[in-house]
Design an enzyme around this catalytic site. Structure first.
Site, PDB file in Angstrom:
ATOM      1  CG  ASP A  79      -2.149  -0.670   1.230  1.00 53.67           C
ATOM      2  OD1 ASP A  79      -2.601  -0.926  -0.170  1.00 53.67           O
ATOM      3  OD2 ASP A  79      -2.964  -0.856   2.096  1.00 53.67           O
ATOM      4  CG  HIS A 182      -8.470   7.426   4.172  1.00 49.05           C
ATOM      5  ND1 HIS A 182      -7.747   6.342   3.406  1.00 49.05           N
ATOM      6  CD2 HIS A 182      -7.616   7.448   5.134  1.00 49.05           C
ATOM      7  CE1 HIS A 182      -6.614   5.826   4.085  1.00 49.05           C
ATOM      8  NE2 HIS A 182      -6.820   6.276   5.351  1.00 49.05           N
ATOM      9  CG  ASP A 184      -8.165  10.586   0.328  1.00 52.95           C
ATOM     10  OD1 ASP A 184      -8.545   9.672   0.602  1.00 52.95           O
ATOM     11  OD2 ASP A 184      -6.802  10.656  -0.109  1.00 52.95           O
ATOM     12  CB  ALA A 272      -5.626  -1.397  -2.770  1.00 51.28           C
ATOM     13  CB  CYS A 278      -5.279   7.209  -2.621  1.00 53.14           C
ATOM     14  SG  CYS A 278      -7.054   6.974  -1.968  1.00 53.14           S
TER      15      CYS A 278
END
Ligand code: ARG
Length: 316
Positions: A79, A182, A184, A272, A278
Site C-alpha cells: 500500500d 478516508h 479524501d 485496494a 490516494c
C-alpha cells in the site's frame, strides 16, 4: 473515458507552478490483506502489469503541468503506493503519519526518512494517536480551514494538535460509511471555492459544517454511483481535476463549473480502496519552512505535550 488528452494538458497554462506531488512506483503493489471494504474479495486480484500502466498514466498526466517527486517502493509494503497517507505538509512542516492498522505501520519510517532527507521539519504526534496524513486532512483551497476526518482511521484527538502545528482552524468531519473510510474518498476542496463531496458519507453535524463553509452554488455533490467510482478522490491542480473514470453527467457539471476534467482508468487501485488522490501527496518546497513555533529542534517537533489549552477545532 478521457475528456482531456495528455497532449492538450501539456498545453495548459502553468497555473500551478511550484506545485509538487509525491508518488511511489507500484512495483510491490498488491492486495495482501483486508483493511477496508474495497479489499474484500480482492486478495491478490489486482494485476500489477495493469496497475503499473495505470499509474504511469497518472504520473505522465501530472508531470505534464506539475513536478512529481518519487519515493522508492519497498518490498512487502503493497500500500506504499498510496502516498497521500504519508503525512500532511504545509510551509515545510510535515506531520508524519501513524497508521491505525499494523499492516501499514512499516511504511512510516520510510516516508519519515524521505521527508527528513528532503529537508522538511517533521512533527510527530504521540504514538497512540492514529493519523493517516492527507488521506484524512485537506486544506480548503484558500488555506484558511483544515478539514480533518475522524470516525474511521484518524484519531479525533489529533485534530487540535494539527491546528497547533499548522496554525489553522481545524474543522472535524465525522465519517459514517465504511466504504468512505478516508476523508479524501468523499471530499475534495477545489479551486474557486468549490467542493466535490458525497454527502451520505458524513454525519449531520459534519454536513452542516461543510454547508456553512461552502454556499450551495459552490457544492458539487456526487451520486452514490460516482462516489463508488472514487469521483471525490480527485487531484485538484488549478482548474484541472484528475480523477478516475466518472459519469458523463458529473463530468459535465464539473466542466460547467469551469474545470478541465481529466479522467484516467485507475480501477486496479480501486481493488485496494484507492484512486487518483490516494496515489499522490501534495508538497510545498522545504525551503519555505518557517521556524517551528516552539522550542523544538529545527528538523523535528515532538507534539506529545503540545495540545493547546483551547483547541481550535470544533467539538463533536
Ligand atoms: N489499502 C489502503 C488502506 O486501506 C488504501 C489507502 C487509500 N488512501 C487514501 N488516501 N484514501 O489504507
Amino acid at each position: 473515458m478521457c475528456t482531456q488528452s495528455i497532449g492538450e494538458l501539456h498545453a495548459l497554462p502553468l497555473k500551478s507552478a511550484g506545485s509538487n506531488w509525491l508518488m511511489c512506483f507500484p512495483e510491490f503493489y498488491d492486495v495482501q490483506y483486508i483493511i477496508n471494504p474495497w479489499m474484500e474479495g480482492n486478495l491478490h486480484a489486482a494485476s500489477r502489469v495493469q496497475a503499473i500502466e495505470q499509474w504511469r498514466g497518472l504520473y505522465n498526466a501530472i508531470s505534464g503541468f506539475a513536478h512529481v517527486e518519487l519515493i522508492s517502493p519497498e518490498p512487502g509494503l503493497p500500500d506504499m503506493v498510496f502516498t497521500a497517507n504519508a503525512g500532511l505538509e504545509r510551509d515545510g512542516i510535515v506531520v508524519s503519519s501513524h497508521f491505525l492498522h499494523t499492516e501499514r505501520r512499516r511504511e512510516e519510517s520510510f516516508f519519515r526518512e524521505w521527508f527528513k532527507k528532503k529537508g522538511y521539519t517533521i512533527a510527530d504526534l504521540p504514538q497512540e494517536m492514529a493519523f493517516e496524513g492527507e488521506g484524512d486532512a485537506l486544506f480548503s483551497n484558500n488555506g484558511t480551514v483544515l478539514w480533518v476526518g475522524c470516525g474511521m482511521r484518524t484519531d479525533r484527538r489529533s485534530h487540535p494538535l494539527l491546528a497547533h502545528v499548522f496554525d489553522a482552524k481545524v474543522t472535524s468531519l465525522h465519517l459514517v460509511d465504511p466504504r468512505f473510510y478516508h476523508l479524501d474518498t468523499c471530499f475534495a476542496p477545489l479551486a474557486d471555492g468549490f467542493v466535490l463531496y458525497y454527502p451520505a458519507a458524513f454525519d449531520s453535524k459534519s454536513l452542516e459544517r461543510i454547508h456553512s463553509f461552502y454556499p450551495q452554488h459552490k457544492r458539487i455533490s456526487v451520486s452514490e454511483e460516482d462516489a463508488c467510482r472514487f469521483a471525490c478522490n480527485a487531484i485538484s491542480i488549478g482548474q484541472t481535476i484528475v480523477l478516475n473514470e466518472i459519469s458523463r453527467e458529473l463530468t459535465s457539471r464539473l466542466e460547467n463549473a469551469g474545470f478541465r476534467v481529466l479522467s484516467l482508468r485507475l480501477d486496479e487501485f480501486l481493488k485496494a480502496g484507492g484512486a487518483a488522490k490516494c496515489l499522490v501527496m501534495r508538497l510545498g518546497s522545504p525551503a519555505t519552512a518557517s521556524a517551528p513555533a516552539s522550542p523544538h529542534s529545527s528538523s523535528s517537533m515532538d507534539l506529545s505535550s503540545a495540545a493547546p489549552s483551547t483547541p481550535e477545532s470544533e467539538p463533536r
